[in-house]
Design a protein around this motif. Structure first.
Motif, PDB file in Angstrom:
ATOM      1  N   THR A  77       1.209   4.105  -3.001  1.00 45.75           N
ATOM      2  CA  THR A  77       1.071   5.541  -2.755  1.00 45.75           C
ATOM      3  C   THR A  77       2.257   6.289  -3.343  1.00 45.75           C
ATOM      4  O   THR A  77       2.095   7.332  -4.011  1.00 45.75           O
ATOM      5  CB  THR A  77       0.968   5.812  -1.240  1.00 45.75           C
ATOM      6  OG1 THR A  77      -0.104   5.059  -0.705  1.00 45.75           O
ATOM      7  CG2 THR A  77       0.769   7.281  -0.948  1.00 45.75           C
ATOM      8  N   THR A  96       2.079   9.084  -6.354  1.00 46.76           N
ATOM      9  CA  THR A  96       2.601  10.457  -6.187  1.00 46.76           C
ATOM     10  C   THR A  96       3.707  10.738  -7.192  1.00 46.76           C
ATOM     11  O   THR A  96       3.794  11.848  -7.737  1.00 46.76           O
ATOM     12  CB  THR A  96       3.136  10.677  -4.758  1.00 46.76           C
ATOM     13  OG1 THR A  96       4.097   9.692  -4.444  1.00 46.76           O
ATOM     14  CG2 THR A  96       2.034  10.681  -3.743  1.00 46.76           C
ATOM     15  N   SER A 118       0.832  -1.204   0.000  1.00 48.47           N
ATOM     16  CA  SER A 118       0.000   0.000   0.000  1.00 48.47           C
ATOM     17  C   SER A 118       0.869   1.259   0.000  1.00 48.47           C
ATOM     18  O   SER A 118       0.604   2.206  -0.757  1.00 48.47           O
ATOM     19  CB  SER A 118      -0.909  -0.006   1.228  1.00 48.47           C
ATOM     20  OG  SER A 118      -1.598   1.201   1.336  1.00 48.47           O
ATOM     21  N   SER A 119       1.905   1.296   0.840  1.00 47.56           N
ATOM     22  CA  SER A 119       2.778   2.474   0.870  1.00 47.56           C
ATOM     23  C   SER A 119       3.548   2.600  -0.452  1.00 47.56           C
ATOM     24  O   SER A 119       3.780   3.719  -0.939  1.00 47.56           O
ATOM     25  CB  SER A 119       3.741   2.404   2.051  1.00 47.56           C
ATOM     26  OG  SER A 119       4.653   1.353   1.881  1.00 47.56           O
TER      27      SER A 119
END
Length: 157
Positions: A131, A135, A127-128
């Motif tokens: 992200t 970005t 998940s990180s």
């Protein structure tokens, strides 16, 4: 003689007796056979007048029968003890298997929990990472769009 047959049948169809128990049983059966032989001899005694049996002869015969019954009881007690030992042994083996199965079930549950925790940690890391990828993509597209806008504005001026 009949007990000898019973022991033979028990020996063939039951779990193996211990060596010491087997030897003890064989000695007891031999003693019983000797008692039976002595009983037969006392049964054939006729010390009365005209070759009849006396009360003393019958009492002696009954005493031999009592000794045979006592020996039979000892043999049966020994057989029960051996049976109890074998039952206890089988029960302990069953309990050992239950304990092993229970321990393995606990180990499996612990491994399942460890795998679930590892999956959660992997999901968090993924998940990180997603992200960060989004970005980075947005920043790249923004930079590309800003660069195009600057290029257009300088070309028109």
């Amino acid at each position: 003689m009949t007990f000898g047959l019973i022991l033979l049948i028990l020996n063939l169809f039951s779990p193996q007796f211990t060596e010491a128990g087997q030897a003890k049983l064989e000695k007891m059966v031999q003693d019983r056979d000797a008692l039976t032989q002595q009983w037969k001899e006392s049964e054939s005694k006729k010390s009365g007048i005209f070759g009849n049996r006396t009360k003393k002869d019958m009492i002696e015969t009954n005493e031999w029968l009592e000794r045979i019954i006592q020996k039979d009881n000892l043999i049966m007690d020994e057989l029960r003890m051996i049976g109890d030992i074998e039952t206890t042994s089988a029960t302990q083996t069953g309990e050992d298997y239950k304990a092993i199965a229970f321990k393995q079930e606990k180990d499996v549950q612990a491994l399942k929990r460890a795998v679930a925790e590892r999956d959660k940690s992997l999901d968090k890391m993924l998940s990180s990472r997603r992200t960060f990828e989004w970005t980075t993509t947005i920043f790249f597209l923004s930079t590309l769009g800003l660069g195009y806008w600057i290029y257009k504005s300088r070309k028109t001026s």
